[in-house]
Design a protein around this motif. Structure first.
Motif: not given
Length: 126
Positions: A117-126
């Motif tokens: 499992n890979l947890n992805i964090t830090g994605i922000v919308a512009a």
């Protein structure tokens, strides 16, 4: 001693019985099966953890004592997948009766490497 001599001319001879003989006893061939490998989650290596709890010594004489240890396992590659071949090596045989046997070792088994499992964090919308 249970030996009886006969024949028309037996009374003309004095017999001395042979008291010992030598023979070669070949080791009994035993086939190893039941070695397993644990499934694992992808960890970037091809190392497999081996399970010896279900080992079968095929053709072993009942009551004899044989042991197995030291088996190492390597997946055919480090990538995730089901039913992957695990090569087995380094098997060490022991036990009180090990000298009476030759071994046909199990060379492989199957196990799975599941995706991590890979947890992805830090994605922000512009």
């Amino acid at each position: 001693n249970g030996v009886t001599y006969g024949g028309a001319d037996a009374s003309n001879y004095s017999f001395s019985n042979q008291t010992t003989a030598t023979a070669t006893i070949d080791p009994r061939s035993v086939t190893i099966s039941g070695i397993g490998a644990a499934n694992k989650v992808y960890d970037g290596t091809d190392i497999a953890n081996i399970d010896l709890s279900n080992v079968i010594f095929g053709n072993m004489v009942s009551g004899d004592q044989l042991t197995i240890s030291g088996t190492a396992g390597t997946f055919n590659n480090k990538n995730a997948g089901n039913g992957k071949t695990v090569s087995l090596s380094g098997t060490i045989f022991g036990g009180a009766d090990v000298g009476n046997y030759s071994f046909i070792d199990q060379t492989s088994t199957l196990a799975n490497i599941t995706p991590r499992n890979l947890n992805i964090t830090g994605i922000v919308a512009a």
